[in-house]
Design a protein around this motif. Structure first.
Motif, short mmCIF file in Angstrom:
data_model
loop_
_atom_site.label_atom_id
_atom_site.label_comp_id
_atom_site.label_asym_id
_atom_site.label_seq_id
_atom_site.Cartn_x
_atom_site.Cartn_y
_atom_site.Cartn_z
N GLN A 57 0.76 -1.53 0.18
CA GLN A 57 0.24 -0.39 -0.01
C GLN A 57 1.06 1.61 0.06
OE1 GLN A 57 -2.26 0.66 3.74
NE2 GLN A 57 -0.88 -0.39 4.53
N LYS A 58 0.47 2.67 -0.02
CA LYS A 58 0.76 3.73 -0.83
C LYS A 58 0.29 4.99 -0.18
CE LYS A 58 4.47 4.68 -3.67
NZ LYS A 58 5.14 5.38 -2.40
N THR A 59 0.38 5.65 0.04
CA THR A 59 0.03 7.02 -0.32
C THR A 59 -0.19 7.69 -1.45
OG1 THR A 59 -1.04 7.14 1.94
CG2 THR A 59 -0.94 8.88 1.19
N LEU A 60 -1.25 8.57 -2.41
CA LEU A 60 -0.17 9.18 -3.38
C LEU A 60 -1.00 10.21 -2.90
CD1 LEU A 60 -1.51 6.17 -6.03
CD2 LEU A 60 0.38 6.41 -4.55
N ASN A 61 -0.11 11.57 -3.59
CA ASN A 61 -0.60 12.06 -3.82
C ASN A 61 -0.34 12.69 -5.41
OD1 ASN A 61 0.18 13.96 -0.91
ND2 ASN A 61 1.87 12.62 -1.77
N ALA A 62 -0.93 14.20 -5.83
CA ALA A 62 -1.22 14.82 -7.54
C ALA A 62 0.14 13.58 -7.77
CB ALA A 62 -1.45 15.88 -7.49
N GLY A 63 -0.39 13.77 -9.00
CA GLY A 63 0.37 13.47 -9.91
C GLY A 63 1.29 12.12 -10.04
N ASP A 64 0.95 11.61 -8.57
CA ASP A 64 1.51 9.59 -8.08
C ASP A 64 0.51 8.97 -9.25
OD1 ASP A 64 3.10 10.90 -6.82
OD2 ASP A 64 2.22 10.37 -5.33
N ALA A 65 1.10 7.71 -9.72
CA ALA A 65 0.57 6.66 -10.47
C ALA A 65 1.02 5.58 -9.39
CB ALA A 65 1.00 6.72 -12.00
N PHE A 66 -0.02 4.70 -9.85
CA PHE A 66 -0.13 2.94 -9.07
C PHE A 66 -0.72 2.02 -10.20
CE2 PHE A 66 -1.28 -0.01 -6.11
CZ PHE A 66 0.13 0.07 -4.72
N VAL A 67 -0.21 0.71 -9.81
CA VAL A 67 -0.71 -0.18 -10.81
C VAL A 67 -1.34 -1.72 -10.10
CG1 VAL A 67 -0.06 -1.53 -11.96
CG2 VAL A 67 0.20 0.04 -12.92
N PHE A 68 -2.54 -1.25 -10.29
CA PHE A 68 -2.92 -2.41 -9.92
C PHE A 68 -3.17 -3.65 -10.41
CE2 PHE A 68 -5.95 0.88 -7.82
CZ PHE A 68 -5.18 -0.05 -6.48
N PRO A 69 -2.32 -5.55 -9.84
CA PRO A 69 -1.88 -6.11 -11.09
C PRO A 69 -3.35 -7.03 -11.45
CG PRO A 69 -0.65 -6.10 -9.44
CD PRO A 69 -1.84 -5.19 -8.95
N ILE A 70 -3.92 -7.51 -12.75
CA ILE A 70 -5.11 -7.79 -12.35
C ILE A 70 -4.71 -9.35 -11.47
CG2 ILE A 70 -3.53 -10.02 -14.83
CD1 ILE A 70 -5.62 -9.69 -15.82
N GLY A 71 -6.26 -9.48 -11.22
CA GLY A 71 -7.15 -10.23 -10.11
C GLY A 71 -6.92 -10.41 -8.85
N LEU A 72 -5.75 -8.69 -8.23
CA LEU A 72 -6.01 -9.18 -7.47
C LEU A 72 -6.97 -8.78 -6.37
CD1 LEU A 72 -1.93 -9.02 -6.81
CD2 LEU A 72 -3.34 -11.10 -6.87
N LEU A 73 -6.48 -8.67 -5.47
CA LEU A 73 -7.69 -7.52 -4.46
C LEU A 73 -7.56 -6.32 -4.20
CD1 LEU A 73 -10.55 -8.51 -2.80
CD2 LEU A 73 -9.06 -9.00 -1.16
#
Ligand code: NAG
Length: 136
Positions: A57-73
């Motif tokens: 987990q990560k706390t993101l601010n404006a301009g940040d990106a994150f990827v949730f891998p396929i099939g994961l909760l």
């Protein structure tokens, strides 16, 4: 490709904008058919996904990106003081959506079966069924 009724189908992607109210969240869910990219436009959003061995987990601010891998909760919580705006893209034109608590407690699966298979007590299950619309 055809453009009709303001829909663009069959391009292999889909896109969404998520507007979070103060303290808003997206509940634990799975997209069985797509990896998801999120980009924070405004606000502060805590995101994460869960594997059998770790929580990322990560706390993101404006301009940040994150990827949730396929099939994961995975989940997202507005953890800032104001509203938040997030753009999201999926690696499929039909990512599908399975919300964990609705799957478990939002249908007519017998309480006795949930007791045995989810290792929860009857009183807990009844409370959760009332919250998520389950019967039986
Ligand atoms: C958001 O959550 C915080 C902490 O629980 C609370 O103090 C605040 O009143 C909430 N704000 C709204 C608008 O619900």
């Amino acid at each position: 490709m055809q453009v009709r009724n303001h829909c663009l189908n069959g391009l292999g992607i889909s896109v969404a904008r998520i507007d979070f109210a103060i303290n808003g969240s997206v509940p634990m869910h799975i997209h069985p058919d797509a990896t998801q990219l999120v980009i924070i436009v405004e606000g502060v959003v805590t995101v994460g996904f869960i594997t059998p061995t770790n929580v990322y987990q990560k706390t993101l601010n404006a301009g940040d990106a994150f990827v949730f891998p396929i099939g994961l909760l995975h989940f997202a919580v507005n953890s800032g003081p104001g509203k938040a705006i997030v753009f999201s893209a999926f690696s499929s034109d039909n990512p599908n959506l399975h919300i964990l608590t609705v799957l478990l407690f939002g249908n007519n699966l017998a309480t006795r079966t949930i007791e045995k298979t989810a290792l929860l007590e009857r009183a807990q299950i009844m409370k959760l069924k009332a919250q998520f619309g389950g019967r039986g």
